[in-house]
Design a protein around this motif. Structure first.
Motif, PDB file in Angstrom:
ATOM      1  N   ILE A 110       0.847  -1.198   0.000  1.00  0.00           N
ATOM      2  CA  ILE A 110       0.000   0.000   0.000  1.00  0.00           C
ATOM      3  C   ILE A 110       0.880   1.244   0.000  1.00  0.00           C
ATOM      4  CG2 ILE A 110      -1.546   1.365   1.474  1.00  0.00           C
ATOM      5  CD1 ILE A 110      -3.238  -1.002   1.931  1.00  0.00           C
ATOM      6  N   ASP A 111       1.921   1.224   0.795  1.00  0.00           N
ATOM      7  CA  ASP A 111       2.830   2.375   0.844  1.00  0.00           C
ATOM      8  C   ASP A 111       3.512   2.581  -0.509  1.00  0.00           C
ATOM      9  OD1 ASP A 111       2.104   2.143   3.448  1.00  0.00           O
ATOM     10  OD2 ASP A 111       4.110   2.238   4.281  1.00  0.00           O
ATOM     11  N   ALA A 112       3.877   1.498  -1.155  1.00  0.00           N
ATOM     12  CA  ALA A 112       4.516   1.616  -2.474  1.00  0.00           C
ATOM     13  C   ALA A 112       3.557   2.289  -3.452  1.00  0.00           C
ATOM     14  CB  ALA A 112       4.926   0.236  -2.988  1.00  0.00           C
ATOM     15  N   ASN A 113       2.263   1.934  -3.370  1.00  0.00           N
ATOM     16  CA  ASN A 113       1.295   2.552  -4.277  1.00  0.00           C
ATOM     17  C   ASN A 113       1.104   4.034  -3.980  1.00  0.00           C
ATOM     18  OD1 ASN A 113       0.996   0.228  -5.672  1.00  0.00           O
ATOM     19  ND2 ASN A 113      -0.954  -0.367  -4.755  1.00  0.00           N
ATOM     20  N   LEU A 114       1.130   4.404  -2.698  1.00  0.00           N
ATOM     21  CA  LEU A 114       1.015   5.828  -2.356  1.00  0.00           C
ATOM     22  C   LEU A 114       2.213   6.601  -2.903  1.00  0.00           C
ATOM     23  CD1 LEU A 114      -0.333   6.034   1.296  1.00  0.00           C
ATOM     24  CD2 LEU A 114      -1.377   6.938  -0.782  1.00  0.00           C
ATOM     25  N   VAL A 115       3.391   6.029  -2.762  1.00  0.00           N
ATOM     26  CA  VAL A 115       4.604   6.672  -3.308  1.00  0.00           C
ATOM     27  C   VAL A 115       4.426   6.858  -4.816  1.00  0.00           C
ATOM     28  CG1 VAL A 115       7.061   6.345  -3.798  1.00  0.00           C
ATOM     29  CG2 VAL A 115       6.161   5.775  -1.532  1.00  0.00           C
ATOM     30  N   ALA A 116       3.937   5.819  -5.480  1.00  0.00           N
ATOM     31  CA  ALA A 116       3.792   5.869  -6.934  1.00  0.00           C
ATOM     32  C   ALA A 116       2.754   6.905  -7.345  1.00  0.00           C
ATOM     33  CB  ALA A 116       3.403   4.491  -7.466  1.00  0.00           C
ATOM     34  N   TYR A 117       1.601   6.915  -6.676  1.00  0.00           N
ATOM     35  CA  TYR A 117       0.558   7.877  -7.042  1.00  0.00           C
ATOM     36  C   TYR A 117       1.078   9.299  -6.894  1.00  0.00           C
ATOM     37  CZ  TYR A 117      -2.951   4.129  -7.042  1.00  0.00           C
ATOM     38  OH  TYR A 117      -3.674   2.991  -7.322  1.00  0.00           O
ATOM     39  N   ALA A 119       4.137  10.311  -6.887  1.00  0.00           N
ATOM     40  CA  ALA A 119       5.196  10.578  -7.874  1.00  0.00           C
ATOM     41  C   ALA A 119       4.587  10.917  -9.228  1.00  0.00           C
ATOM     42  CB  ALA A 119       6.116   9.352  -8.002  1.00  0.00           C
ATOM     43  N   ILE A 120       3.562  10.177  -9.614  1.00  0.00           N
ATOM     44  CA  ILE A 120       2.953  10.429 -10.930  1.00  0.00           C
ATOM     45  C   ILE A 120       2.274  11.799 -10.936  1.00  0.00           C
ATOM     46  CG2 ILE A 120       1.225   9.652 -12.598  1.00  0.00           C
ATOM     47  CD1 ILE A 120       1.793   6.761 -11.551  1.00  0.00           C
ATOM     48  N   LEU A 121       1.529  12.098  -9.868  1.00  0.00           N
ATOM     49  CA  LEU A 121       0.847  13.392  -9.822  1.00  0.00           C
ATOM     50  C   LEU A 121       1.858  14.536  -9.827  1.00  0.00           C
ATOM     51  CD1 LEU A 121      -2.131  12.819  -7.353  1.00  0.00           C
ATOM     52  CD2 LEU A 121      -2.193  13.023  -9.841  1.00  0.00           C
ATOM     53  N   SER A 122       2.920  14.420  -9.034  1.00  0.00           N
ATOM     54  CA  SER A 122       3.902  15.530  -9.015  1.00  0.00           C
ATOM     55  C   SER A 122       4.533  15.693 -10.380  1.00  0.00           C
ATOM     56  CB  SER A 122       5.031  15.324  -8.000  1.00  0.00           C
ATOM     57  OG  SER A 122       4.801  14.308  -7.130  1.00  0.00           O
ATOM     58  N   HIS A 123       4.722  14.570 -11.061  1.00  0.00           N
ATOM     59  CA  HIS A 123       5.341  14.620 -12.382  1.00  0.00           C
ATOM     60  C   HIS A 123       4.433  15.301 -13.402  1.00  0.00           C
ATOM     61  CE1 HIS A 123       8.344  13.155 -15.203  1.00  0.00           C
ATOM     62  NE2 HIS A 123       7.357  12.865 -16.032  1.00  0.00           N
ATOM     63  N   GLN A 267       5.450   2.811 -16.895  1.00  0.00           N
ATOM     64  CA  GLN A 267       6.388   3.826 -16.429  1.00  0.00           C
ATOM     65  C   GLN A 267       6.740   3.578 -14.955  1.00  0.00           C
ATOM     66  OE1 GLN A 267       3.705   4.573 -18.383  1.00  0.00           O
ATOM     67  NE2 GLN A 267       4.069   6.425 -19.589  1.00  0.00           N
ATOM     68  N   ILE A 268       5.745   3.075 -14.202  1.00  0.00           N
ATOM     69  CA  ILE A 268       5.973   2.784 -12.786  1.00  0.00           C
ATOM     70  C   ILE A 268       5.409   1.400 -12.477  1.00  0.00           C
ATOM     71  CG2 ILE A 268       5.374   3.435 -10.413  1.00  0.00           C
ATOM     72  CD1 ILE A 268       6.070   6.087 -10.965  1.00  0.00           C
ATOM     73  N   VAL A 269       6.206   0.605 -11.761  1.00  0.00           N
ATOM     74  CA  VAL A 269       5.748  -0.709 -11.316  1.00  0.00           C
ATOM     75  C   VAL A 269       5.905  -0.760  -9.806  1.00  0.00           C
ATOM     76  CG1 VAL A 269       6.163  -3.197 -11.405  1.00  0.00           C
ATOM     77  CG2 VAL A 269       6.412  -1.838 -13.486  1.00  0.00           C
ATOM     78  N   THR A 270       4.853  -1.149  -9.108  1.00  0.00           N
ATOM     79  CA  THR A 270       4.964  -1.300  -7.662  1.00  0.00           C
ATOM     80  C   THR A 270       4.829  -2.775  -7.313  1.00  0.00           C
ATOM     81  OG1 THR A 270       2.582  -1.000  -7.394  1.00  0.00           O
ATOM     82  CG2 THR A 270       3.968   0.972  -7.199  1.00  0.00           C
ATOM     83  N   THR A 271       5.323  -3.126  -6.138  1.00  0.00           N
ATOM     84  CA  THR A 271       5.199  -4.527  -5.729  1.00  0.00           C
ATOM     85  C   THR A 271       5.292  -4.657  -4.213  1.00  0.00           C
ATOM     86  OG1 THR A 271       6.040  -6.779  -6.064  1.00  0.00           O
ATOM     87  CG2 THR A 271       7.680  -5.037  -5.894  1.00  0.00           C
ATOM     88  N   THR A 272       4.854  -5.792  -3.724  1.00  0.00           N
ATOM     89  CA  THR A 272       5.225  -6.199  -2.375  1.00  0.00           C
ATOM     90  C   THR A 272       6.449  -7.092  -2.528  1.00  0.00           C
ATOM     91  OG1 THR A 272       3.863  -8.180  -2.498  1.00  0.00           O
ATOM     92  CG2 THR A 272       2.840  -6.232  -1.512  1.00  0.00           C
ATOM     93  N   THR A 273       7.107  -7.365  -1.412  1.00  0.00           N
ATOM     94  CA  THR A 273       8.266  -8.261  -1.480  1.00  0.00           C
ATOM     95  C   THR A 273       7.990  -9.611  -0.805  1.00  0.00           C
ATOM     96  OG1 THR A 273       9.117  -7.023   0.417  1.00  0.00           O
ATOM     97  CG2 THR A 273      10.037  -6.494  -1.723  1.00  0.00           C
ATOM     98  N   HIS A 274       6.814  -9.744  -0.183  1.00  0.00           N
ATOM     99  CA  HIS A 274       6.575 -10.930   0.653  1.00  0.00           C
ATOM    100  C   HIS A 274       5.608 -11.939   0.043  1.00  0.00           C
ATOM    101  CE1 HIS A 274       3.880  -7.586   1.776  1.00  0.00           C
ATOM    102  NE2 HIS A 274       2.941  -8.504   1.843  1.00  0.00           N
ATOM    103  N   ASP A 294      10.879  11.846  -8.709  1.00  0.00           N
ATOM    104  CA  ASP A 294       9.605  11.973  -8.003  1.00  0.00           C
ATOM    105  C   ASP A 294       9.365  10.780  -7.074  1.00  0.00           C
ATOM    106  OD1 ASP A 294       8.532  14.512  -8.978  1.00  0.00           O
ATOM    107  OD2 ASP A 294       8.577  13.546 -10.938  1.00  0.00           O
ATOM    108  N   VAL A 295       9.792   9.590  -7.491  1.00  0.00           N
ATOM    109  CA  VAL A 295       9.663   8.413  -6.622  1.00  0.00           C
ATOM    110  C   VAL A 295      10.540   8.588  -5.382  1.00  0.00           C
ATOM    111  CG1 VAL A 295      10.190   5.941  -6.429  1.00  0.00           C
ATOM    112  CG2 VAL A 295       9.019   6.812  -8.466  1.00  0.00           C
TER     113      VAL A 295
END
Ligand SMILES: *Cc1c(COP(=O)(O)O)cnc(C)c1O
Length: 480
Positions: A110-117, A119-123, A267-274, A294-295
């Protein structure tokens, strides 16, 4: 016993002794969890078993260091070792996935997706477009101003897969912040085949014109063509973001290649690691160079200080995933899912989309057994089989009771289960559910929560599950 299992036994015994001296209930819970993990047939599609090496790497003083900021640019002094850890994790991620940029800090998916969102908006923000509003107050703005602002801010429109088609909460669902911060529409799957319909998706995207098109899922049992997804995103001027939280292990293990690998297309890929990636709990963001800066603002923009110990665990797990044996593991995950699906189909069960070509099988327990997902989940737990209930597309029983059971093979594959074992597992599930009946309500209709299992079936299933589990021990040689 292998040397590494002997070492791990010594290390964990010491840890349990020390923890037990301070808070025995925690030492007991740690031991009990190992017992429970060892003795259940775990088919939860989002879970796995990290290696003992990865797990041991988590419990260190790297946890004690604050390191807000990015590699080499921290808001705290003395971060040289965290810099090393984060660099190594990011290097492995870039190499493993062929990504231009990797960010290893997110604490979860979830945190990775927030970072991505963010980043995309700021970009996307076109700063000059905003300047004329600087002197205005909110009351000065009319509807046209708001529309213009929305577009200047990347139009704040998001399109992701709907929850009941297999999408994730963070892809725009109303009970997640993604559903609040974005003007959101979701795409579903074809009502007949259950498959993603790219033509319908294209049409919908052209009408809605999202700023962000999200690909990826938590409960869709099929592969996705990310080349087509990128084409659609380009046609409507959207950024393609793919959330591969569930299937990152299949990408890492080169089961998903070509158009099925999101990394060359999004352009952006998010993931969990577990999950299928089999690392510690956590998240990651991969990006093209264009989005890297931005990321990098993820911490402190939306993330708290990075967890040095967890990034160390990610580095170790990613190093493991770069070994050739991980490719065998990933292929076995997919083979096992297919065997599980075939085993269920030949016993008369109905599967969403009629089968699988990833690690997930979505069993329609309402059509197959006249049960709700909740009843099936309960009856299976009573029988030693751990799954979770899940909506199916256009679910008649809603998101709480549901009509489906989601099954996944990453965890059992880590224990060494093969396709013939999965056929046995399919038999156990089918027998247990066939012996389960809903309890009638006082009005004489089948209830949605309570159930009964025919005498002896749960015990028999549990015994058969124990036998299978005994053939494939978890962490062989670890003796606590
Ligand atoms: C599991 C999952 C997440 C969330 O991961 P957490 O680590 O639980 O925050 C996000 N997206 C998808 C597609 C997932 O399956």
């Amino acid at each position: 016993m292998t040397d590494s299992a002997a070492l791990a036994t010594t290390a964990y015994q010491a840890m349990l002794t020390l923890v037990g001296q301070t808070e025995p209930r925690i030492a007991e819970a740690i031991k009990a969890e190992l017992h429970d993990q060892r003795h259940s047939l775990k088919l939860i599609a989002s879970e796995n078993y990290a290696s003992l090496t990865t797990l041991l790497g988590l419990g260190t003083w790297l946890s004690d260091k604050y390191a807000e900021g990015t590699i080499g640019h921290r808001f705290y002094a003395g971060c040289q070792n965290i810099d090393t850890v984060e660099s190594v994790a990011a290097e492995h991620a870039r190499e493993l996935f062929g990504a231009e940029y990797a960010y290893a800090q997110p604490h979860s998916g979830i945190d990775a997706n927030l970072v991505a969102y963010w980043a995309i908006l700021s970009h996307l923000v076109e700063r000059p477009a905003l300047e004329k509003y600087h002197a205005k107050t909110v009351n000065d703005l009319d509807q046209a101003d708001w529309d213009e602002l929305r577009y200047a801010l990347g139009n704040q429109r998001l399109m992701g897969m709907s929850l009941d088609a297999g999408g994730h909460l963070t892809h725009g669902f109303r009970h997640n912040i993604s559903g609040k911060m974005f003007d959101q529409r979701s795409y579903g799957t074809d009502p007949v085949t259950g498959l993603l319909d790219y033509d319908a998706l294209r049409k919908q995207a052209k009408e809605f014109k999202p700023a962000i098109l999200v690909g990826g899922y938590s409960a869709y049992p099929r592969r996705i063509n990310f080349a087509i997804m990128r084409e659609i995103a380009d046609e409507v001027g959207a950024v393609l973001m793919v959330d591969m939280a569930h299937f990152a292990g299949l990408v890492a293990g080169k089961v998903f290649t070509g158009d099925e690998n999101p990394v060359p297309f999004a352009q952006i890929v998010t993931t969990t690691t577990h999950k299928s990636l089999r690392g510690p709990r956590g998240g990651m963001v991969l990006a093209t160079k264009e989005f890297a800066d931005d990321v990098d603002r993820g911490c402190p923009m939306v993330l708290g200080g990075p967890l040095g110990n967890m990034m160390a665990g990610k580095a170790v797990a990613l190093a493991e995933a770069r070994q050739p044996s991980f490719q065998d593991y990933a292929q076995q995950i997919a083979d096992n899912a297919k065997a599980l699906a075939e085993g269920l189909l030949k016993r008369g069960a109905t599967l969403v989309t009629g089968g699988t070509d990833n690690h997930i099988v979505l069993l329609d327990v309402a059509s197959s057994f006249g049960l709700t997902g909740r009843q099936a989940e309960g009856a299976l737990i009573d029988s030693g089989v751990v799954t979770n209930r899940n909506s199916i597309p256009r679910d008649p029983n809603g998101a709480w009771y549901t009509s489906g059971i989601r099954l996944g093979t990453p965890a059992l594959t880590s224990r060494g289960f093969t396709t013939s074992d999965m056929d046995v597992v399919a038999g156990l599930i089918a027998d247990a559910l066939a012996a389960t009946k809903p309890v009638m309500t006082s009005a004489g209709a089948p209830g949605k929560a309570k159930y009964t299992i025919a005498d002896g079936v749960a015990e028999r299933t549990q015994a058969a599950a124990d036998e299978l589990l005994g053939n494939h021990p978890l962490y062989p040689g670890l003796e606590l």
